[in-house]
Design a protein around this motif. Structure first.
Motif, short mmCIF file in Angstrom:
data_model
loop_
_atom_site.label_atom_id
_atom_site.label_comp_id
_atom_site.label_asym_id
_atom_site.label_seq_id
_atom_site.Cartn_x
_atom_site.Cartn_y
_atom_site.Cartn_z
N TYR A 15 0.79 -1.19 -0.03
CA TYR A 15 0.19 0.15 0.04
C TYR A 15 0.74 1.25 0.09
N ALA A 16 2.05 1.35 0.72
CA ALA A 16 2.93 2.47 0.86
C ALA A 16 3.46 2.84 -0.60
N ILE A 17 3.74 1.90 -1.40
CA ILE A 17 4.66 2.21 -2.72
C ILE A 17 3.47 2.89 -3.70
N PHE A 33 3.76 16.05 10.59
CA PHE A 33 3.76 15.21 12.03
C PHE A 33 3.93 13.79 11.61
N LEU A 34 3.83 13.50 10.08
CA LEU A 34 4.06 11.76 9.76
C LEU A 34 5.68 11.93 9.26
N ALA A 35 6.27 13.07 8.63
CA ALA A 35 7.59 13.03 8.03
C ALA A 35 8.57 12.65 9.16
N ALA A 36 8.48 13.18 10.31
CA ALA A 36 9.41 13.26 11.29
C ALA A 36 9.53 11.61 11.71
N PRO A 37 8.49 11.00 11.98
CA PRO A 37 8.41 9.60 12.68
C PRO A 37 8.96 8.66 11.38
N ILE A 38 8.35 8.81 10.31
CA ILE A 38 8.76 7.93 9.10
C ILE A 38 10.53 8.34 8.77
N GLY A 39 10.91 9.38 8.93
CA GLY A 39 12.42 9.50 8.88
C GLY A 39 12.95 9.03 9.87
#
Length: 154
Positions: A15-17, A33-39
């Protein structure tokens, strides 16, 4: 077959790709708020994969049945020698030249991915074979990648 499809459907990458490709294509930025944890997760992946490989290498038996030794040799040979040869032939047939073509050929000469060990351990499917394929292809790639770089004259 139903169990296989259920397992595949449970993998987040399925699903992510496509979602990432759509967001990239539409130039939708990832919310902060999603970019930091995904990083953080992305930055820890390589370290976690190396620790997993180390644990697997430390716990495995360094002997394979005779049939598996042939498979291991074939796997490493195809990855390190046939991969760059097929890439070079494909690029030649497509008429690609220059630095991009050379980079693609060199990138096809890299060793077997750590992801194969993670998947083999996760699904308990030949984890020792996978670990040894990664280990030996990484060890031998010091010679083969250097040779490929010399051959493409970068």
């Amino acid at each position: 077959m139903r169990m296989v499809l259920h397992t595949i459907a449970g993998q987040p990458v399925i699903y992510a790709i496509p979602l990432a490709l759509v967001m990239r294509g539409l130039e939708i930025p990832l919310p902060g708020f999603l970019a930091a944890p995904i990083g953080y997760v992305a930055n820890t992946f390589i370290g976690l994969a190396l620790v997993t490989l180390g644990v697997q290498l430390g716990s495995m038996k360094w002997s394979l049945p005779t049939g598996k030794m042939l498979d291991l040799t074939l796997s490493v040979t195809l990855r390190l020698l046939a991969g760059p040869a097929i890439a070079a032939l494909t690029l030649w047939q497509l008429g690609m030249e220059g630095l991009v073509a050379k980079a693609l050929i060199v990138s096809s000469a890299v060793p077997t991915s750590l992801s194969s060990v993670l998947l083999a351990v996760e699904f308990d499917n030949e984890p020792e074979f996978s670990s040894q394929a990664v280990f030996f292809s990484t060890l031998l790639s010091t010679v083969t990648v250097t040779g490929v770089i010399m051959l493409v004259n970068i």
